[in-house]
Design a protein around this motif. Structure first.
Motif, PDB file in Angstrom:
ATOM      1  N   ASP A 115     -72.935  85.572  14.297  1.00 38.07           N
ATOM      2  CA  ASP A 115     -74.043  86.280  13.665  1.00 38.07           C
ATOM      3  C   ASP A 115     -73.505  87.072  12.472  1.00 38.07           C
ATOM      4  O   ASP A 115     -72.307  87.343  12.376  1.00 38.07           O
ATOM      5  CB  ASP A 115     -74.692  87.226  14.676  1.00 38.07           C
ATOM      6  CG  ASP A 115     -76.052  87.738  14.229  1.00 38.07           C
ATOM      7  OD1 ASP A 115     -76.594  87.195  13.237  1.00 38.07           O
ATOM      8  OD2 ASP A 115     -76.574  88.672  14.869  1.00 38.07           O
ATOM      9  N   ILE A 116     -74.390  87.421  11.575  1.00 40.63           N
ATOM     10  CA  ILE A 116     -74.063  88.259  10.422  1.00 40.63           C
ATOM     11  C   ILE A 116     -74.814  89.583  10.564  1.00 40.63           C
ATOM     12  O   ILE A 116     -76.036  89.592  10.717  1.00 40.63           O
ATOM     13  CB  ILE A 116     -74.462  87.582   9.091  1.00 40.63           C
ATOM     14  CG1 ILE A 116     -73.689  86.285   8.882  1.00 40.63           C
ATOM     15  CG2 ILE A 116     -74.256  88.544   7.928  1.00 40.63           C
ATOM     16  CD1 ILE A 116     -72.215  86.465   8.600  1.00 40.63           C
ATOM     17  N   ASP A 126     -66.958  85.211   4.168  1.00 41.65           N
ATOM     18  CA  ASP A 126     -66.992  85.947   5.422  1.00 41.65           C
ATOM     19  C   ASP A 126     -65.789  85.645   6.304  1.00 41.65           C
ATOM     20  O   ASP A 126     -65.515  86.390   7.249  1.00 41.65           O
ATOM     21  CB  ASP A 126     -68.281  85.609   6.187  1.00 41.65           C
ATOM     22  CG  ASP A 126     -69.516  85.810   5.340  1.00 41.65           C
ATOM     23  OD1 ASP A 126     -69.567  86.825   4.619  1.00 41.65           O
ATOM     24  OD2 ASP A 126     -70.419  84.948   5.361  1.00 41.65           O
ATOM     25  N   LEU A 127     -65.101  84.569   6.005  1.00 42.94           N
ATOM     26  CA  LEU A 127     -63.988  84.120   6.846  1.00 42.94           C
ATOM     27  C   LEU A 127     -62.972  83.416   5.972  1.00 42.94           C
ATOM     28  O   LEU A 127     -63.330  82.720   5.022  1.00 42.94           O
ATOM     29  CB  LEU A 127     -64.505  83.153   7.918  1.00 42.94           C
ATOM     30  CG  LEU A 127     -63.478  82.504   8.844  1.00 42.94           C
ATOM     31  CD1 LEU A 127     -62.972  83.516   9.856  1.00 42.94           C
ATOM     32  CD2 LEU A 127     -64.090  81.301   9.564  1.00 42.94           C
ATOM     33  N   VAL A 128     -61.686  83.590   6.288  1.00 48.90           N
ATOM     34  CA  VAL A 128     -60.646  82.845   5.595  1.00 48.90           C
ATOM     35  C   VAL A 128     -59.479  82.652   6.538  1.00 48.90           C
ATOM     36  O   VAL A 128     -59.156  83.533   7.345  1.00 48.90           O
ATOM     37  CB  VAL A 128     -60.186  83.578   4.310  1.00 48.90           C
ATOM     38  CG1 VAL A 128     -59.422  84.859   4.652  1.00 48.90           C
ATOM     39  CG2 VAL A 128     -59.333  82.669   3.436  1.00 48.90           C
ATOM     40  N   SER A 129     -58.880  81.480   6.502  1.00 44.84           N
ATOM     41  CA  SER A 129     -57.581  81.281   7.130  1.00 44.84           C
ATOM     42  C   SER A 129     -56.550  81.702   6.091  1.00 44.84           C
ATOM     43  O   SER A 129     -56.525  81.142   4.986  1.00 44.84           O
ATOM     44  CB  SER A 129     -57.387  79.819   7.528  1.00 44.84           C
ATOM     45  OG  SER A 129     -58.292  79.458   8.549  1.00 44.84           O
ATOM     46  N   VAL A 130     -55.738  82.683   6.418  1.00 48.59           N
ATOM     47  CA  VAL A 130     -54.848  83.278   5.427  1.00 48.59           C
ATOM     48  C   VAL A 130     -53.970  82.203   4.798  1.00 48.59           C
ATOM     49  O   VAL A 130     -53.222  81.512   5.493  1.00 48.59           O
ATOM     50  CB  VAL A 130     -53.956  84.363   6.051  1.00 48.59           C
ATOM     51  CG1 VAL A 130     -53.008  84.942   5.000  1.00 48.59           C
ATOM     52  CG2 VAL A 130     -54.810  85.459   6.666  1.00 48.59           C
ATOM     53  N   PRO A 131     -54.060  82.016   3.473  1.00 51.63           N
ATOM     54  CA  PRO A 131     -53.181  81.044   2.821  1.00 51.63           C
ATOM     55  C   PRO A 131     -51.718  81.443   3.024  1.00 51.63           C
ATOM     56  O   PRO A 131     -51.380  82.630   3.042  1.00 51.63           O
ATOM     57  CB  PRO A 131     -53.592  81.130   1.340  1.00 51.63           C
ATOM     58  CG  PRO A 131     -54.981  81.692   1.354  1.00 51.63           C
ATOM     59  CD  PRO A 131     -55.006  82.629   2.519  1.00 51.63           C
ATOM     60  N   TRP A 141     -68.672  92.234   9.068  1.00 52.42           N
ATOM     61  CA  TRP A 141     -70.071  91.860   9.317  1.00 52.42           C
ATOM     62  C   TRP A 141     -70.209  90.486   9.988  1.00 52.42           C
ATOM     63  O   TRP A 141     -71.297  90.111  10.400  1.00 52.42           O
ATOM     64  CB  TRP A 141     -70.873  91.882   8.021  1.00 52.42           C
ATOM     65  CG  TRP A 141     -70.290  91.082   6.894  1.00 52.42           C
ATOM     66  CD1 TRP A 141     -70.391  89.737   6.703  1.00 52.42           C
ATOM     67  CD2 TRP A 141     -69.501  91.587   5.811  1.00 52.42           C
ATOM     68  NE1 TRP A 141     -69.729  89.360   5.568  1.00 52.42           N
ATOM     69  CE2 TRP A 141     -69.170  90.473   4.985  1.00 52.42           C
ATOM     70  CE3 TRP A 141     -69.061  92.858   5.444  1.00 52.42           C
ATOM     71  CZ2 TRP A 141     -68.402  90.613   3.832  1.00 52.42           C
ATOM     72  CZ3 TRP A 141     -68.302  92.984   4.291  1.00 52.42           C
ATOM     73  CH2 TRP A 141     -67.978  91.878   3.502  1.00 52.42           C
ATOM     74  N   LEU A 142     -69.123  89.717  10.093  1.00 56.06           N
ATOM     75  CA  LEU A 142     -69.169  88.453  10.829  1.00 56.06           C
ATOM     76  C   LEU A 142     -68.855  88.762  12.290  1.00 56.06           C
ATOM     77  O   LEU A 142     -67.745  89.170  12.628  1.00 56.06           O
ATOM     78  CB  LEU A 142     -68.169  87.447  10.263  1.00 56.06           C
ATOM     79  CG  LEU A 142     -68.037  86.116  11.020  1.00 56.06           C
ATOM     80  CD1 LEU A 142     -69.363  85.379  11.076  1.00 56.06           C
ATOM     81  CD2 LEU A 142     -66.961  85.236  10.386  1.00 56.06           C
ATOM     82  N   ILE A 143     -69.822  88.555  13.154  1.00 53.67           N
ATOM     83  CA  ILE A 143     -69.693  88.959  14.554  1.00 53.67           C
ATOM     84  C   ILE A 143     -69.624  87.713  15.444  1.00 53.67           C
ATOM     85  O   ILE A 143     -70.436  86.794  15.317  1.00 53.67           O
ATOM     86  CB  ILE A 143     -70.901  89.818  15.004  1.00 53.67           C
ATOM     87  CG1 ILE A 143     -71.197  90.912  13.974  1.00 53.67           C
ATOM     88  CG2 ILE A 143     -70.646  90.410  16.386  1.00 53.67           C
ATOM     89  CD1 ILE A 143     -70.096  91.905  13.777  1.00 53.67           C
TER      90      ILE A 143
END
Length: 614
Positions: free
Chosen positions: A604-605, A313-318, A586-588
């Protein structure tokens, strides 16, 4: 390159793509009759870039473990989730502390009716949080048996009588005496904690707001689990540990006994996105998620592909993919079309490499040793590092002071940032580091071979930094070898003084600069101070800065401390990182906290959006 922790995070080992996709969790198939199906749990899924070490606040200094403990345990105070740069509010405390005029006595009332998560130790009975739990938790940092890496920092706070208990235990070779009352740390009654200090501590509130470090623990839990306490965290936080596969996956679940707490974040008036979150969630009970699943995936490619596939749902861009995700610094059209959100921030961190000041080659305080370290610093092409390995996602660092923390000035300049190869070579020549046999490599002043050993991690991005290091040292005429190892093992070696040079990142634990200076404070050698740097004047500055209120005198001392670090070069500060967080539609509610690293309970999702994407 990755968050003091030591709050330090780091590059770490390879994880194959197949493992990444498995760790992220399979998507459950829709039930045939949705009307009869219970609602699917709301699960946040993402990955850490390096392995955790455990979940006992008193034994931790690494970033990733402390991100977890910040959600399992609760401190007296907390950072408002949306206020920038920061706002501190009561957490389990009933109100802001009562502080004496000299900043030496802090009296704090706790809210009644807060309970620890259920655990077999409590034998089925609710266990209420009381003031004595904080007395015990804080004393644990001083217990020699705990081997806390942040003991020296806690000792520098100066709680009257607590360190004396430690010294008595060491002198008499007896267990630490938790039952002896001390003046500096007392429970005045069931819900009142009082801290008395040897010297003024105007910014103690910052320390008390660090939930990952200063959370309350129950004595009976610690005593029951003993040396297994890292595996059995029992706190009062919004989540509890459900399962743990070391260096693989961490699963947290909603704390069913968590108190009635609602979303009350206070965003800045000019932050439209934060205002939207605050309006949407105002009054919602926390946490809003049912579970948090964290995979440990050190290799960038599988982590990035898992996000693109909707597994995370989340990533710090490599760094390797920043050009694809953020052409010209803007979110790629294909990602924007999918509804992916970008949160781009200058991180409150500093990346550095340190020299082991006790090492026979790079350590020491004589002129020739200082010259070697300064020459290596001058030969480090940070600009090339930012352009190539970091893909432009960083700015040059001038000192240990992190952005947005006390004393940071974007116009401040030191020699630390200079890249000057001719000057570096001249320094080595001047102090006897010459190529005596004509083979292209320099020898030590006594004629013995000069070779430096750089600690690293066995992943693709680390290898890019290794290559840059080798080019820099080749140009300087210095032999260079790499000591590769996984992050937790490197950290153990660093604390034992077994690494010569190691690059890692430190995130600011608070808005103050003191935690940054702690990594060079002499009494912290072997703990937060991995360089084992010792300088009487620096230590005196560190101590005096703790006592002073913010102002011209304190700032002048900070500038002197910065000059000392440049002069002796125990650490070379390279960059402050730019972080690009991407979240699925969808990650709010996600915003990266500048301090505290606590956010899981505030998001929230939206399962309908996730289902649409599928």
């Amino acid at each position: 390159m990755k968050r003091r922790q030591l709050f330090a995070g780091a590059l770490a080992p390879l994880a194959p793509l197949a493992a990444a996709l498995l760790l992220s969790g399979a998507v459950p198939q829709a039930l045939a009759n949705k009307s009869e199906a219970p609602a699917e749990p709301k699960v946040l899924r993402y990955a850490f870039l390096a392995s955790e070490t455990g979940f006992d606040p008193a034994q931790l200094s690494d970033l990733y473990s402390r991100i977890v403990t910040g959600h399992l345990f609760e401190g007296l105070y907390k950072y408002d989730y949306l206020a920038r740069p920061y706002k501190i509010k009561p957490n389990v405390a009933a109100d802001m502390p009562e502080v004496s005029a000299d900043y030496r006595t802090w009296t704090i009332k706790l809210k009644p009716g807060i309970f620890f998560t259920d655990d077999p130790v409590f034998k089925g009975k609710p266990r209420e949080l009381v003031a004595e739990d904080f007395v015990y938790a804080f004393k644990r940092f001083f217990d020699p048996a705990t081997k806390s890496p942040v003991y020296a920092g806690m000792a520098s706070i100066g709680m009257l009588g607590v360190d004396e208990l430690r010294q008595a235990a060491l002198k008499n070779k007896k267990p630490f005496d938790y039952d002896t009352p001390v003046e500096g740390l007392r429970a005045l009654d069931r819900y009142t904690l009082q801290i008395k200090l040897k010297e003024p501590r105007p910014r103690l509130l910052f320390t008390l707001a660090d939930n990952s470090l200063m959370g309350a623990v129950a004595r009976e839990v610690v005593e029951h689990y003993g040396d297994k306490i890292m595996e059995h965290p029992v706190g009062t936080g919004p989540f509890k540990l459900k399962s743990w596969r070391r260096s693989s996956q961490i699963v947290l679940e909603r704390n069913p006994s968590y108190r009635e707490l609602v979303y009350d974040a206070e965003p800045n008036a000019d932050d439209a996105r934060a205002q939207e979150f605050a309006a949407r969630f105002k009054g919602r009970r926390l946490p809003m998620l049912d579970e948090v699943h964290i995979s440990i995936i050190e290799e960038s490619q599988p982590r990035w592909l898992a996000f693109l596939n909707g597994e995370f749902d989340l990533v710090s861009v490599p760094l390797e993919f920043s050009g694809v995700a953020l052409p010209h610094g803007k979110l790629a059209p294909n990602l924007a079309k999918r509804g992916v959100q970008l949160e781009r921030v200058l991180n409150t961190d500093r990346v550095l490499y340190y020299f082991n000041m006790e090492d026979a080659v790079v350590g020491g305080y004589t002129a020739d040793k200082v010259a070697l370290r300064r020459a290596i610093s001058l030969a480090t092409d940070v600009g090339r590092e930012i352009r190539l390995a970091r893909r432009g996602q960083a700015i040059v660092a001038q000192s240990v002071v992190a952005p947005f923390s006390y004393g940071y000035d974007p116009e401040f300049k030191t020699e630390n940032s200079d890249f000057d190869l001719p000057r570096a070579k001249a320094l080595l020549e001047m102090y006897g580091y010459k190529d005596r046999d004509g083979d292209g490599w320099r020898e030590l002043p006594d004629g013995k071979p000069l070779e430096i050993e750089y600690a690293s991690q066995p992943d693709a991005l680390s290898r890019q930094f290794d290559e840059l290091w080798k080019k820099n040292m080749d140009a300087l005429g210095v032999r260079f070898k790499i000591k590769a190892g996984k992050w937790p093992e490197q950290l153990k070696s660093a604390r034992a003084g077994q690494l010569q040079i190691w690059q890692l990142g430190y995130s600011a634990a608070s808005p103050d600069v003191q935690d940054g200076l702690q990594i060079l404070n002499g009494p912290d050698a072997g703990g937060q101070n991995l360089a084992r740097f010792r300088n009487d004047r620096f230590d005196a500055i560190y101590k005096r800065m703790q006592e002073l209120p913010d102002g011209p005198e304190r700032l002048a001392l900070l500038r002197e401390a910065q000059r000392i670090t440049v002069a002796f070069m125990p650490q070379k500060y390279t960059v402050h990182r730019i972080i690009n967080d991407l979240s699925q539609p969808w990650l709010i509610g996600y915003k990266r906290p500048p301090f505290g690293n606590v956010w899981w309970q505030y998001v929230d999702i939206d399962e309908s959006k996730r289902e649409t994407a599928r």
